[in-house]
Enzyme design. Sequence first.
Site, PDB file in Angstrom:
ATOM      1  N   ALA A   1     -16.913  19.104   7.243  1.00  0.00           N
ATOM      2  CA  ALA A   1     -18.205  19.721   7.533  1.00  0.00           C
ATOM      3  C   ALA A   1     -18.462  20.765   6.449  1.00  0.00           C
ATOM      4  O   ALA A   1     -17.518  21.276   5.825  1.00  0.00           O
ATOM      5  CB  ALA A   1     -18.169  20.364   8.905  1.00  0.00           C
TER       6      ALA A   1
ATOM      7  N   GLU B   1      -8.477  22.200   8.801  1.00  0.00           N
ATOM      8  CA  GLU B   1      -9.272  23.291   9.376  1.00  0.00           C
ATOM      9  C   GLU B   1      -8.451  24.547   9.610  1.00  0.00           C
ATOM     10  O   GLU B   1      -8.957  25.665   9.529  1.00  0.00           O
ATOM     11  CB  GLU B   1      -9.911  22.855  10.705  1.00  0.00           C
ATOM     12  CG  GLU B   1     -11.026  21.826  10.570  1.00  0.00           C
ATOM     13  CD  GLU B   1     -10.536  20.390  10.655  1.00  0.00           C
ATOM     14  OE1 GLU B   1      -9.352  20.126  10.351  1.00  0.00           O
ATOM     15  OE2 GLU B   1     -11.352  19.520  11.017  1.00  0.00           O
TER      16      GLU B   1
ATOM     17  N   GLU C   1     -12.581  12.941  10.685  1.00  0.00           N
ATOM     18  CA  GLU C   1     -13.038  12.697  12.063  1.00  0.00           C
ATOM     19  C   GLU C   1     -14.151  11.648  12.093  1.00  0.00           C
ATOM     20  O   GLU C   1     -14.178  10.779  12.976  1.00  0.00           O
ATOM     21  CB  GLU C   1     -13.500  14.018  12.686  1.00  0.00           C
ATOM     22  CG  GLU C   1     -12.319  14.968  12.907  1.00  0.00           C
ATOM     23  CD  GLU C   1     -12.720  16.388  13.281  1.00  0.00           C
ATOM     24  OE1 GLU C   1     -12.059  16.973  14.135  1.00  0.00           O
ATOM     25  OE2 GLU C   1     -13.698  16.919  12.707  1.00  0.00           O
TER      26      GLU C   1
ATOM     27  N   GLY D   1     -13.966  17.183   9.193  1.00  0.00           N
ATOM     28  CA  GLY D   1     -15.010  16.338   9.775  1.00  0.00           C
ATOM     29  C   GLY D   1     -15.131  14.995   9.069  1.00  0.00           C
ATOM     30  O   GLY D   1     -15.591  14.024   9.675  1.00  0.00           O
TER      31      GLY D   1
HETATM   32  N1  DAK Z   1     -17.886  22.365   2.518  1.00  0.00           N
HETATM   33  C1  DAK Z   1     -18.691  22.852   1.547  1.00  0.00           C
HETATM   34  N2  DAK Z   1     -18.434  22.684   0.226  1.00  0.00           N
HETATM   35  C2  DAK Z   1     -17.328  21.990  -0.106  1.00  0.00           C
HETATM   36  C3  DAK Z   1     -16.443  21.448   0.860  1.00  0.00           C
HETATM   37  C4  DAK Z   1     -16.767  21.654   2.237  1.00  0.00           C
HETATM   38  N3  DAK Z   1     -16.041  21.134   3.255  1.00  0.00           N
HETATM   39  N4  DAK Z   1     -15.449  20.824   0.210  1.00  0.00           N
HETATM   40  C5  DAK Z   1     -15.688  20.945  -1.102  1.00  0.00           C
HETATM   41  N5  DAK Z   1     -16.817  21.652  -1.301  1.00  0.00           N
HETATM   42  C6  DAK Z   1     -17.443  22.024  -2.569  1.00  0.00           C
HETATM   43  C7  DAK Z   1     -16.682  23.140  -3.252  1.00  0.00           C
HETATM   44  O1  DAK Z   1     -17.079  24.378  -2.721  1.00  0.00           O
HETATM   45  C8  DAK Z   1     -17.110  22.940  -4.684  1.00  0.00           C
HETATM   46  O2  DAK Z   1     -18.415  23.472  -4.842  1.00  0.00           O
HETATM   47  P1  DAK Z   1     -18.766  24.449  -6.084  1.00  0.00           P
HETATM   48  O3  DAK Z   1     -17.755  25.532  -6.053  1.00  0.00           O
HETATM   49  O4  DAK Z   1     -18.607  23.536  -7.295  1.00  0.00           O
HETATM   50  O5  DAK Z   1     -20.181  24.867  -5.817  1.00  0.00           O
HETATM   51  C9  DAK Z   1     -17.205  21.431  -4.815  1.00  0.00           C
HETATM   52  O6  DAK Z   1     -17.335  20.937  -3.490  1.00  0.00           O
HETATM   53  C10 DAK Z   1     -15.973  20.819  -5.440  1.00  0.00           C
HETATM   54  O7  DAK Z   1     -14.851  21.268  -4.703  1.00  0.00           O
HETATM   55  P2  DAK Z   1     -13.541  21.862  -5.387  1.00  0.00           P
HETATM   56  O8  DAK Z   1     -13.883  22.565  -6.652  1.00  0.00           O
HETATM   57  O9  DAK Z   1     -12.815  22.615  -4.354  1.00  0.00           O
HETATM   58  O10 DAK Z   1     -12.783  20.504  -5.772  1.00  0.00           O
HETATM   59  P3  DAK Z   1     -11.219  20.301  -5.916  1.00  0.00           P
HETATM   60  O11 DAK Z   1     -11.065  18.925  -6.491  1.00  0.00           O
HETATM   61  O12 DAK Z   1     -10.569  21.439  -6.630  1.00  0.00           O
HETATM   62  O13 DAK Z   1     -10.645  20.309  -4.422  1.00  0.00           O
HETATM   63  C11 DAK Z   1     -10.682  19.683  -2.056  1.00  0.00           C
HETATM   64  C12 DAK Z   1     -11.007  19.286  -3.513  1.00  0.00           C
HETATM   65  C13 DAK Z   1     -11.246  18.627  -1.141  1.00  0.00           C
HETATM   66  C14 DAK Z   1      -9.147  19.728  -1.876  1.00  0.00           C
HETATM   67  C15 DAK Z   1     -11.275  21.083  -1.755  1.00  0.00           C
HETATM   68  O14 DAK Z   1     -12.658  21.044  -2.105  1.00  0.00           O
HETATM   69  C16 DAK Z   1     -11.172  21.481  -0.308  1.00  0.00           C
HETATM   70  O15 DAK Z   1     -10.099  21.894   0.139  1.00  0.00           O
HETATM   71  N6  DAK Z   1     -12.292  21.389   0.416  1.00  0.00           N
HETATM   72  C17 DAK Z   1     -12.377  21.869   1.800  1.00  0.00           C
HETATM   73  C18 DAK Z   1     -11.672  20.932   2.745  1.00  0.00           C
HETATM   74  C19 DAK Z   1     -11.745  21.441   4.164  1.00  0.00           C
HETATM   75  O16 DAK Z   1     -11.230  22.522   4.506  1.00  0.00           O
HETATM   76  N7  DAK Z   1     -12.380  20.672   5.050  1.00  0.00           N
HETATM   77  C20 DAK Z   1     -12.502  21.024   6.456  1.00  0.00           C
HETATM   78  C21 DAK Z   1     -13.846  21.746   6.656  1.00  0.00           C
HETATM   79  S1  DAK Z   1     -14.099  22.264   8.355  1.00  0.00           S
HETATM   80  C22 DAK Z   1     -17.725  19.598  14.758  1.00  0.00           C
HETATM   81  C23 DAK Z   1     -17.914  18.690  13.755  1.00  0.00           C
HETATM   82  C24 DAK Z   1     -17.227  18.805  12.573  1.00  0.00           C
HETATM   83  C25 DAK Z   1     -16.354  19.841  12.352  1.00  0.00           C
HETATM   84  C26 DAK Z   1     -16.143  20.772  13.363  1.00  0.00           C
HETATM   85  C27 DAK Z   1     -16.849  20.672  14.560  1.00  0.00           C
HETATM   86  N8  DAK Z   1     -18.430  19.489  15.999  1.00  0.00           N
HETATM   87  C28 DAK Z   1     -19.122  18.258  16.317  1.00  0.00           C
HETATM   88  C29 DAK Z   1     -18.403  20.550  16.973  1.00  0.00           C
HETATM   89  C30 DAK Z   1     -15.660  19.899  11.080  1.00  0.00           C
HETATM   90  C31 DAK Z   1     -15.149  20.979  10.494  1.00  0.00           C
HETATM   91  C32 DAK Z   1     -14.633  20.854   9.125  1.00  0.00           C
HETATM   92  O17 DAK Z   1     -14.613  19.781   8.545  1.00  0.00           O
END
Ligand code: DAK
Length: 258
Positions: free
Chosen positions: A65, A132, A112, A109
Site C-alpha cells: 500500500a 509492515e 496480500e 498489500g
Molecule cells: N509506498 C509508497 N512509495 C513506495 C513504496 C510504498 N509501499 N515502495 C516503494 N516506494 C517508492 C519509494 O519511496 C521510491 O520513491 P522515490 O523516493 O523515488 O520518490 C520508489 O518507490 C523506489 O523505491 P526505492 O528507492 O525504495 O527502491 P529500492 O529498489 O531501493 O527498494 C523496496 C525497493 C521494495 C525494497 C523498497 O522500496 C521498500 O522497502 N518499499 C516498501 C515496502 C513496504 O514496506 N511495503 C509495505 C507497505 S504497508 C489494508 C490494505 C493494505 C494494507 C494495509 C491495510 N486494508 C484493506 C485495511 C497494506 C499495507 C502495506 O502494504
Amino acid sequence: MAYETLLIEISDQTGIIRLNRPDDLNALNNTLMDEMTAALDDFEANDDIGCIVIIGSKKAFAAGADIKELKAFDFASAYQKDLISKNWERVTSCRKPVIAAVSGYALGGGCELAMMCDFILAAENAKFGQPEINLGIPPGAGGTQRLTRFVGKSKAMEMCLTGRFMDAEEAERSGLVARVVPTDSLMDEAKKVAASINAKSRPVTMMVKESVNAAYETALSQGVLFERRLFHAAFATEDKDEGMEAFIEKRDAHFKNK
Ligand code: DAK
C-alpha cells in the site's frame, strides 16, 4: 473508462490489468484500488472475457500500500473512515478466475493482493514479503491469515515478525505460488494459462473456483457436500454432454458455456 494508474488490455478472452505506477513500484494507492475495482467490474460484466490476469512491472508487482498515503492517518480517522477497506476486497468476490502474475516485489498489500487472486504465477525474480512490521504496523489486508494458510504457521510467523522476503523458489516450495517461470516469459505464460482456462466451460470454471474456495471456509464434510451439489448440477449443462461426447469421439470439446 480512462485509467490513471492501470493499463487495461483484452487479449483473446483474457482481461489484463497491469498496475502502472512505475515511479512508486506500483504502490497501491486509493486511486489505483478504485480503478482496479472498476476494471474488475467491467471484466466481470463482459461476456467475452473468461479469465483475468493482474500483473505489474518487471521490478515490482506492487511494493505494498502507498506508505505516503497511509502516513496521513491517525487511529480516529483510520477507524471512522474504515481505512482503505472498501476498495480492497473486490478481487475476492470476482466469480471469474483471476491469476496474479508476479515479477519482482510483492510486498505488504502487494503480497496480500496476489494472495487474494485464485493462484499466483511467479517470475524467477519474484520476492514476497509482509514487511509492515518495519513500519510499526501489522499486515492489514489478510496477510497474517492468507499467508498462514498458504505456507503454514512457522514460516508465516517468521515472515510477518521479521519482514523477511521469500524468493520465488522458496515460494513455490512452500505452496505460495503455483509455478515459477522465466522472468521475461511471465506475461506469455500467464496468457497461456489463461487461454487454457478460457477453453473450458465457463460455468464449470466458476463451480471449480467456488468449490476450491469453499475448502477455506468450511469443515471437510460440508465442503465435500458443497462439491457434490455442484457436481450434480454440472450434469444439467450442455457442456457436460459436449465434454463427454468429445472425449468418446476423440476430438477437442467446444464448450458453449451453457
Ligand atoms: N509506498 C509508497 N512509495 C513506495 C513504496 C510504498 N509501499 N515502495 C516503494 N516506494 C517508492 C519509494 O519511496 C521510491 O520513491 P522515490 O523516493 O523515488 O520518490 C520508489 O518507490 C523506489 O523505491 P526505492 O528507492 O525504495 O527502491 P529500492 O529498489 O531501493 O527498494 C523496496 C525497493 C521494495 C525494497 C523498497 O522500496 C521498500 O522497502 N518499499 C516498501 C515496502 C513496504 O514496506 N511495503 C509495505 C507497505 S504497508 C489494508 C490494505 C493494505 C494494507 C494495509 C491495510 N486494508 C484493506 C485495511 C497494506 C499495507 C502495506 O502494504
